[in-house]
Design a protein around this motif. Sequence first.
Motif, PDB file in Angstrom:
ATOM      1  N   PHE A  22       0.721  -1.290   0.042  1.00  0.00           N
ATOM      2  CA  PHE A  22       0.015   0.114   0.061  1.00  0.00           C
ATOM      3  C   PHE A  22       0.757   1.268  -0.102  1.00  0.00           C
ATOM      4  N   THR A  24      -0.447   4.855  -0.672  1.00  0.00           N
ATOM      5  CA  THR A  24      -1.118   5.929  -0.139  1.00  0.00           C
ATOM      6  C   THR A  24      -2.491   5.356   0.376  1.00  0.00           C
ATOM      7  N   GLN A  29      -9.706   5.954   4.380  1.00  0.00           N
ATOM      8  CA  GLN A  29      -8.785   5.839   5.484  1.00  0.00           C
ATOM      9  C   GLN A  29      -8.295   6.930   5.935  1.00  0.00           C
ATOM     10  N   GLY A  50     -15.030  -1.016  -2.100  1.00  0.00           N
ATOM     11  CA  GLY A  50     -13.861  -1.374  -2.783  1.00  0.00           C
ATOM     12  C   GLY A  50     -12.797  -0.057  -2.512  1.00  0.00           C
ATOM     13  N   THR A  51     -13.561   0.540  -1.472  1.00  0.00           N
ATOM     14  CA  THR A  51     -12.412   1.788  -1.065  1.00  0.00           C
ATOM     15  C   THR A  51     -11.617   1.647  -0.199  1.00  0.00           C
ATOM     16  N   GLY A  52     -11.614   0.316   0.511  1.00  0.00           N
ATOM     17  CA  GLY A  52     -10.538   0.283   1.455  1.00  0.00           C
ATOM     18  C   GLY A  52     -11.230   0.323   2.922  1.00  0.00           C
ATOM     19  N   LYS A  53     -12.355   0.045   3.277  1.00  0.00           N
ATOM     20  CA  LYS A  53     -13.123   0.373   4.285  1.00  0.00           C
ATOM     21  C   LYS A  53     -12.369  -0.580   5.419  1.00  0.00           C
ATOM     22  N   THR A  54     -11.883  -1.724   5.163  1.00  0.00           N
ATOM     23  CA  THR A  54     -11.396  -2.801   5.838  1.00  0.00           C
ATOM     24  C   THR A  54     -10.343  -2.026   6.835  1.00  0.00           C
ATOM     25  N   GLU A  90      -7.601 -10.189   5.934  1.00  0.00           N
ATOM     26  CA  GLU A  90      -7.028  -8.685   5.870  1.00  0.00           C
ATOM     27  C   GLU A  90      -6.308  -8.474   7.260  1.00  0.00           C
TER      28      GLU A  90
HETATM   29  P1  ADP Z   1     -14.149  -2.061   0.976  1.00  0.00           P
HETATM   30  O1  ADP Z   1     -14.529  -2.835   2.221  1.00  0.00           O
HETATM   31  O2  ADP Z   1     -14.322  -0.802   0.981  1.00  0.00           O
HETATM   32  O3  ADP Z   1     -15.149  -2.710  -0.188  1.00  0.00           O
HETATM   33  P2  ADP Z   1     -11.839  -3.408   1.203  1.00  0.00           P
HETATM   34  O4  ADP Z   1     -11.367  -3.006   2.482  1.00  0.00           O
HETATM   35  O5  ADP Z   1     -12.219  -4.768   0.907  1.00  0.00           O
HETATM   36  O6  ADP Z   1     -12.906  -2.295   0.514  1.00  0.00           O
HETATM   37  O7  ADP Z   1     -10.346  -3.057   0.317  1.00  0.00           O
HETATM   38  C1  ADP Z   1     -10.469  -3.576  -1.199  1.00  0.00           C
HETATM   39  C2  ADP Z   1      -9.175  -3.549  -1.582  1.00  0.00           C
HETATM   40  O8  ADP Z   1      -8.093  -2.837  -1.631  1.00  0.00           O
HETATM   41  C3  ADP Z   1      -8.206  -4.847  -0.736  1.00  0.00           C
HETATM   42  O9  ADP Z   1      -7.692  -5.827  -1.596  1.00  0.00           O
HETATM   43  C4  ADP Z   1      -7.296  -4.115   0.014  1.00  0.00           C
HETATM   44  O10 ADP Z   1      -6.264  -4.823   0.496  1.00  0.00           O
HETATM   45  C5  ADP Z   1      -7.089  -2.739  -0.712  1.00  0.00           C
HETATM   46  N1  ADP Z   1      -6.627  -1.864  -0.389  1.00  0.00           N
HETATM   47  C6  ADP Z   1      -7.024  -1.382   0.907  1.00  0.00           C
HETATM   48  N2  ADP Z   1      -6.318  -0.191   1.264  1.00  0.00           N
HETATM   49  C7  ADP Z   1      -5.402   0.205   0.406  1.00  0.00           C
HETATM   50  C8  ADP Z   1      -4.553   1.235   0.006  1.00  0.00           C
HETATM   51  N3  ADP Z   1      -4.492   2.101   0.920  1.00  0.00           N
HETATM   52  N4  ADP Z   1      -3.787   0.975  -1.104  1.00  0.00           N
HETATM   53  C9  ADP Z   1      -3.880  -0.148  -1.861  1.00  0.00           C
HETATM   54  N5  ADP Z   1      -4.680  -1.041  -1.751  1.00  0.00           N
HETATM   55  C10 ADP Z   1      -5.679  -1.092  -0.766  1.00  0.00           C
END
Ligand code: ADP
Length: 616
Positions: A22, A24, A29, A50-54, A90
């Motif tokens: 990762f 940025t 986040q 797909g915006t990295g909520k986890t 994750e």
């Molecule tokens: P959401 O829950 O918003 O749908 P996820 O948390 O599942 O999204 O994240 C989607 C993908 O992006 C995952 O494969 C995760 O590993 C990746 N990801 C999360 N944060 C970043 C980041 N800062 N840079 C690159 N990839 C990221």
Amino acid sequence: MSKFQELGLEENLLRAITDMGFETPSEVQEKTIPILLGQDTDLVALAQTGTGKTAAFGFPMLQKIDAESRTTQGLILSPTRELCMQITNELKNYGKYVKGLNVVAIYGGASIQDQAKQVKKGAQIIVATPGRMKDMIGRRMIDISKIEYCVLDEADEMLNMGFYEDITEILSHSPEDKSTWLYSATMPKEVSAIARKFMHEPLEVTVGAKNTSTKNVSHEYYLVNARDRYQSLKRLADTNPEIFSVIFCRTKRDTQKVAEQLIEDGYSAAALHGDLSQNQRDLVMKSFRNRQIQMLVATDVAARGIDVDDITHVINYQLPDEIETYTHRSGRTGRAGKSGISMVIVSKSEVRKIKSIEKIIQQKFVKKDVPGGMEICEIQLFHLANKVKNTDVNHEIDVHLPKLEEVLADFSKEDLIKKFFSVEFTRFYNYYKKAKDLNIDPGSSLQDKEYSKDSVRYFVNIGKKDGLDWQDLKDMIRELTQLGKDDVFHVDSMDTFSFFNTDASHSEMVLQAIQGIEVNGRNVDIEISKDKGRKGGGRGRGGSGGGFRGRKGGGDRRGGGRRKDGERRGDRDRKSSGDRGGSGSKSGSGSPFKGKRRGTAKPAGGSGTGGRRRRG
Ligand code: ADP
Ligand code: MG
């Protein structure tokens, strides 16, 4: 100082972030991590899939819990088993340098005893689906009386799935003064209600626009025999020559199989699934982004990270095991303000799932029919015509012109057009012609019964290029004819022309009402289509050939594959058209397009070819 460091994350987490590559932080986040690290507060965060909520809730939780203690301090509720396992993985990745960390996944369909054992070993963080969680609390296998952080992930989905009661029950076993973090893609009333009920003055963070997730996507389903899935898929692709799509299958095996079949049939397709190496997956994604691949066949898990903006169609080759996964699938299209179509190929036994999905997505599906072979032929032919029209002339040819003219001297313009198109067309048509001798029964389906009306299919020379999608067109036709909502049906809007059906008894009136009206300064032409409709002449459930597609860089193998397929297809379609009587006549009359479109379809201009390339 890295961007992640600036958010206030500790060294052991930063190391894991570097390992994962990762670079940025994503917007959600960037906006929520500092808040959650800096204070104990309730939070509502809205951001698309797909915006990295986890990571947005995962990093703060990992940093805030005490990994040396064995007490359960964090609970994450998530709607499905699949998501539950994904979040757990994750978090394990994010926390791989956090000593003593134990994250446990709790979900149905697996041994409850095993899960209880894992929890007993001391799980600081539990990731759970509501159903199983409630069950285990009830059986005193889990104690959440000391949790400090609770995440409601994909809250909208959980509520859509009817988990409200379970969530209420679970949270009643947790302390009042914990912090609750709610993450959701959309903010329907139910989510606001849950926020009011379970949270104290939550801070609200919104990334992008609210509630835009599915607005741009229309949903369609196609009811076919399970064994005809593949043929239906091909027809859907052939009906949309400019398709740029993700096709979802349930298993890796099906994914691989469908992709291989498509490639063999001359489509530019590829498979994306977990059995490929990272390197292979990267290559596939690169080709897809470059449009060298038009049809990406993928499993749900492998398609997670796909962030390509211009996907025109999502095709559900099979419905997912867990219907809520459908939202993730259809969310691959209709992005970045563009519109998209999500299609489902569904068999009779699954059709009830459509209703459940409608509840989840809060949108209605349109039941559509797999187009008939003749209709596809027409579409492909006019696609080609538009392509010719819009092709830039390569002047390298000029020097050969005198000789070319000599070769073709005996032909009129009309003859030349016929010959030119026949080059591309005859092989496809021949598959049909040859096929009609084989006589395979198409079998019965609901479709046949439903379609007992004596209806007429029309062709009109207006379509999407005139800014008319099928709904606009239907409205227009109804206005002009004063027909009722159900009297105009099977409206299909193509680029420069369209089809629709009415009951045969209306045909004269319909022709009169529409012939000659003006749209965008052009006079509209309407004809009764000789192909009795997507359901008429070509309504069989057999396969469609690859249209003109197979020619692109085509080899012998392709031709062979298509021929075989064409035989089967033509045979079925022929059979159906015979059954319907009358509409089968053209099958035997030379070109299926005889006297039909010529001089009728006047493209409104613009590019009919688009920028997409196809390769074998
Ligand atoms: P959401 O829950 O918003 O749908 P996820 O948390 O599942 O999204 O994240 C989607 C993908 O992006 C995952 O494969 C995760 O590993 C990746 N990801 C999360 N944060 C970043 C980041 N800062 N840079 C690159 N990839 C990221
Ligand atoms: Mg998520």
